[in-house]
Design a protein around this motif. Sequence first.
Motif, PDB file in Angstrom:
ATOM      1  N   SER A   7      39.892  35.831  49.012  1.00 19.16           N
ATOM      2  CA  SER A   7      39.302  35.867  50.340  1.00 19.16           C
ATOM      3  C   SER A   7      37.852  35.397  50.306  1.00 19.16           C
ATOM      4  N   LYS A   8      37.092  35.892  49.363  1.00 19.30           N
ATOM      5  CA  LYS A   8      35.685  35.499  49.233  1.00 19.30           C
ATOM      6  C   LYS A   8      35.552  34.053  48.792  1.00 19.30           C
ATOM      7  N   LYS A   9      36.353  33.652  47.822  1.00 20.00           N
ATOM      8  CA  LYS A   9      36.264  32.288  47.273  1.00 20.00           C
ATOM      9  C   LYS A   9      36.536  31.239  48.342  1.00 20.00           C
ATOM     10  N   TYR A  10      37.545  31.467  49.182  1.00 19.24           N
ATOM     11  CA  TYR A  10      37.948  30.467  50.171  1.00 19.24           C
ATOM     12  C   TYR A  10      37.489  30.802  51.592  1.00 19.24           C
ATOM     13  N   ASP A  11      36.736  31.889  51.730  1.00 17.13           N
ATOM     14  CA  ASP A  11      36.212  32.311  53.025  1.00 17.13           C
ATOM     15  C   ASP A  11      37.341  32.439  54.058  1.00 17.13           C
ATOM     16  N   ILE A  12      38.375  33.168  53.662  1.00 15.39           N
ATOM     17  CA  ILE A  12      39.529  33.457  54.519  1.00 15.39           C
ATOM     18  C   ILE A  12      39.726  34.972  54.453  1.00 15.39           C
ATOM     19  N   SER A  13      39.951  35.576  55.583  1.00 14.23           N
ATOM     20  CA  SER A  13      40.117  37.028  55.573  1.00 14.23           C
ATOM     21  C   SER A  13      41.389  37.435  54.824  1.00 14.23           C
ATOM     22  N   THR A  14      41.370  38.651  54.290  1.00 13.38           N
ATOM     23  CA  THR A  14      42.561  39.155  53.593  1.00 13.38           C
ATOM     24  C   THR A  14      43.732  39.271  54.557  1.00 13.38           C
ATOM     25  N   ASP A  15      43.445  39.612  55.809  1.00 18.33           N
ATOM     26  CA  ASP A  15      44.507  39.686  56.822  1.00 18.33           C
ATOM     27  C   ASP A  15      45.164  38.320  57.027  1.00 18.33           C
ATOM     28  N   THR A  16      44.348  37.274  57.051  1.00 19.70           N
ATOM     29  CA  THR A  16      44.883  35.916  57.227  1.00 19.70           C
ATOM     30  C   THR A  16      45.729  35.523  56.026  1.00 19.70           C
ATOM     31  N   LEU A  17      45.280  35.851  54.830  1.00 19.51           N
ATOM     32  CA  LEU A  17      46.065  35.548  53.625  1.00 19.51           C
ATOM     33  C   LEU A  17      47.412  36.255  53.664  1.00 19.51           C
ATOM     34  N   ARG A  18      47.407  37.518  54.059  1.00 22.01           N
ATOM     35  CA  ARG A  18      48.669  38.264  54.168  1.00 22.01           C
ATOM     36  C   ARG A  18      49.569  37.645  55.242  1.00 22.01           C
ATOM     37  N   TYR A  19      48.964  37.256  56.356  1.00 27.88           N
ATOM     38  CA  TYR A  19      49.708  36.622  57.447  1.00 27.88           C
ATOM     39  C   TYR A  19      50.347  35.320  56.972  1.00 27.88           C
ATOM     40  N   TYR A  20      49.577  34.478  56.286  1.00 22.72           N
ATOM     41  CA  TYR A  20      50.115  33.215  55.777  1.00 22.72           C
ATOM     42  C   TYR A  20      51.305  33.463  54.852  1.00 22.72           C
ATOM     43  N   GLU A  21      51.211  34.491  54.047  1.00 19.28           N
ATOM     44  CA  GLU A  21      52.322  34.824  53.150  1.00 19.28           C
ATOM     45  C   GLU A  21      53.518  35.348  53.948  1.00 19.28           C
ATOM     46  N   ARG A  22      53.260  36.193  54.920  1.00 18.29           N
ATOM     47  CA  ARG A  22      54.333  36.799  55.719  1.00 18.29           C
ATOM     48  C   ARG A  22      55.138  35.756  56.496  1.00 18.29           C
ATOM     49  N   ILE A  23      54.446  34.728  57.037  1.00 16.33           N
ATOM     50  CA  ILE A  23      55.154  33.723  57.837  1.00 16.33           C
ATOM     51  C   ILE A  23      55.728  32.595  56.987  1.00 16.33           C
ATOM     52  N   GLY A  24      55.525  32.667  55.670  1.00 13.28           N
ATOM     53  CA  GLY A  24      56.095  31.662  54.777  1.00 13.28           C
ATOM     54  C   GLY A  24      55.240  30.433  54.589  1.00 13.28           C
ATOM     55  N   LEU A  25      54.048  30.452  55.149  1.00 14.29           N
ATOM     56  CA  LEU A  25      53.145  29.318  54.955  1.00 14.29           C
ATOM     57  C   LEU A  25      52.652  29.290  53.512  1.00 14.29           C
ATOM     58  N   ASN A  42      48.473  28.258  41.008  1.00 16.82           N
ATOM     59  CA  ASN A  42      49.290  27.616  42.037  1.00 16.82           C
ATOM     60  C   ASN A  42      49.065  28.260  43.409  1.00 16.82           C
ATOM     61  N   SER A  43      48.956  29.579  43.431  1.00 15.63           N
ATOM     62  CA  SER A  43      48.688  30.280  44.691  1.00 15.63           C
ATOM     63  C   SER A  43      47.346  29.837  45.266  1.00 15.63           C
ATOM     64  N   CYS A  44      46.345  29.739  44.404  1.00 19.21           N
ATOM     65  CA  CYS A  44      45.019  29.324  44.852  1.00 19.21           C
ATOM     66  C   CYS A  44      45.029  27.882  45.354  1.00 19.21           C
ATOM     67  N   LYS A  45      45.778  27.015  44.692  1.00 20.53           N
ATOM     68  CA  LYS A  45      45.887  25.628  45.157  1.00 20.53           C
ATOM     69  C   LYS A  45      46.528  25.578  46.539  1.00 20.53           C
ATOM     70  N   SER A  46      47.523  26.417  46.761  1.00 18.43           N
ATOM     71  CA  SER A  46      48.168  26.478  48.081  1.00 18.43           C
ATOM     72  C   SER A  46      47.184  26.961  49.139  1.00 18.43           C
ATOM     73  N   VAL A  47      46.412  27.996  48.819  1.00 14.50           N
ATOM     74  CA  VAL A  47      45.413  28.515  49.756  1.00 14.50           C
ATOM     75  C   VAL A  47      44.396  27.423  50.080  1.00 14.50           C
ATOM     76  N   GLU A  48      43.936  26.724  49.055  1.00 10.47           N
ATOM     77  CA  GLU A  48      42.949  25.666  49.250  1.00 10.47           C
ATOM     78  C   GLU A  48      43.504  24.547  50.140  1.00 10.47           C
ATOM     79  N   PHE A  49      44.754  24.156  49.906  1.00 10.14           N
ATOM     80  CA  PHE A  49      45.395  23.119  50.712  1.00 10.14           C
ATOM     81  C   PHE A  49      45.531  23.578  52.163  1.00 10.14           C
ATOM     82  N   ILE A  50      46.011  24.789  52.356  1.00 14.79           N
ATOM     83  CA  ILE A  50      46.196  25.326  53.708  1.00 14.79           C
ATOM     84  C   ILE A  50      44.863  25.376  54.444  1.00 14.79           C
TER      85      ILE A  50
END
Length: 124
Positions: A7-25, A42-50
């Motif tokens: 969350s800190k590294k990519y400046d994305i909230s933890t809620d958003t990360l959980r949401y992205y995982e929940r919806i299959g993004l 690989n997870s971090c690369k996906s977060v960075e791409f998203i």
Amino acid sequence: MTISEVSKKYDISTDTLRYYERIGLLPPVPRTKSGLRDYDENSCKSVEFIKCMRNAGLPIEALIEYMTLFKEGDSTAEARMAILIEQREALISRIEEMQSTLSRLDKKIEMYKGMCSPGCCGNK
């Protein structure tokens, strides 16, 4: 990495990360033995791409479609490329609109500089 570190590294909230995982993004993130998310490379690369694609204005729906195709493998490369091309064209259009708006703002600012006395409104 923990979810808070990502969350800190990519400046994305933890809620958003959980949401992205929940919806299959975001593909399911590996977990520790105690069940905590443990983001690997690989997870971090996906977060960075998203994050990059969202910053470019891609809708969640387009990203979900892209990631679904990505999971299916190389046979979907053409369909993925079509999504990216379509989104690129939309981004170019938005950039052109923003450039036009910026130009209009610059003209307005120059007009007001001509109307204001020296020292007023940042006018030198």
